[in-house]
Scaffold this active site. Structure first.
Site, PDB file in Angstrom:
ATOM      1  N   ARG A 186      -7.409   3.149   9.322  1.00  0.00           N
ATOM      2  CA  ARG A 186      -7.576   2.530  10.648  1.00  0.00           C
ATOM      3  C   ARG A 186      -7.371   3.547  11.768  1.00  0.00           C
ATOM      4  O   ARG A 186      -8.116   3.568  12.737  1.00  0.00           O
ATOM      5  CB  ARG A 186      -6.632   1.345  10.819  1.00  0.00           C
ATOM      6  CG  ARG A 186      -6.992   0.162   9.933  1.00  0.00           C
ATOM      7  CD  ARG A 186      -5.999  -0.958  10.064  1.00  0.00           C
ATOM      8  NE  ARG A 186      -4.676  -0.482   9.639  1.00  0.00           N
ATOM      9  CZ  ARG A 186      -3.529  -1.049   9.954  1.00  0.00           C
ATOM     10  NH1 ARG A 186      -3.506  -2.136  10.699  1.00  0.00           N
ATOM     11  NH2 ARG A 186      -2.386  -0.564   9.521  1.00  0.00           N
ATOM     12  N   ASN A 226      -7.018  -4.276   8.876  1.00  0.00           N
ATOM     13  CA  ASN A 226      -6.981  -4.493   7.435  1.00  0.00           C
ATOM     14  C   ASN A 226      -7.265  -5.961   7.163  1.00  0.00           C
ATOM     15  O   ASN A 226      -6.820  -6.839   7.905  1.00  0.00           O
ATOM     16  CB  ASN A 226      -5.610  -4.150   6.855  1.00  0.00           C
ATOM     17  CG  ASN A 226      -5.360  -2.658   6.788  1.00  0.00           C
ATOM     18  OD1 ASN A 226      -6.287  -1.859   6.759  1.00  0.00           O
ATOM     19  ND2 ASN A 226      -4.101  -2.269   6.748  1.00  0.00           N
TER      20      ASN A 226
END
Length: 90
Positions: free
Chosen positions: A19, A37
């Protein structure tokens, strides 16, 4: 012209700074959106910006950071909503 896409990335993409990698790449190219996520182990990214920059980010998504293993990236066209920044959520 601003476009928007939603990407779903599978593989070893959680717990490997994926990320943060996406956020850094998006900010470098002046893109807006979010990355998070998902409970099933995938990462979802929503991205808005110029078509060429979104395409460049898609190439980066297919590589990921050093410790990641990207098995698959799928995308869906979206309608831009005017997001102004890029955030890591969830």
């Amino acid at each position: 012209m601003t476009i928007a896409k939603r990407f779903f990335v599978s593989g070893k993409v959680q717990g490997v700074f994926y990320r943060a990698f996406v956020r850094e790449a998006a900010l470098r190219d002046g893109l807006a959106g979010t990355v998070r996520n998902l409970p099933d182990g995938r990462v979802e990214a929503y991205v808005e910006g110029p078509a060429a920059k979104v395409t460049a980010l898609e190439r980066a998504l297919r590589t990921g950071p050093l410790d990641a293993r990207v098995d698959n990236v799928t995308s869906h066209d979206e309608t831009p909503v005017g997001t102004a920044d890029f955030r890591v959520t969830g």
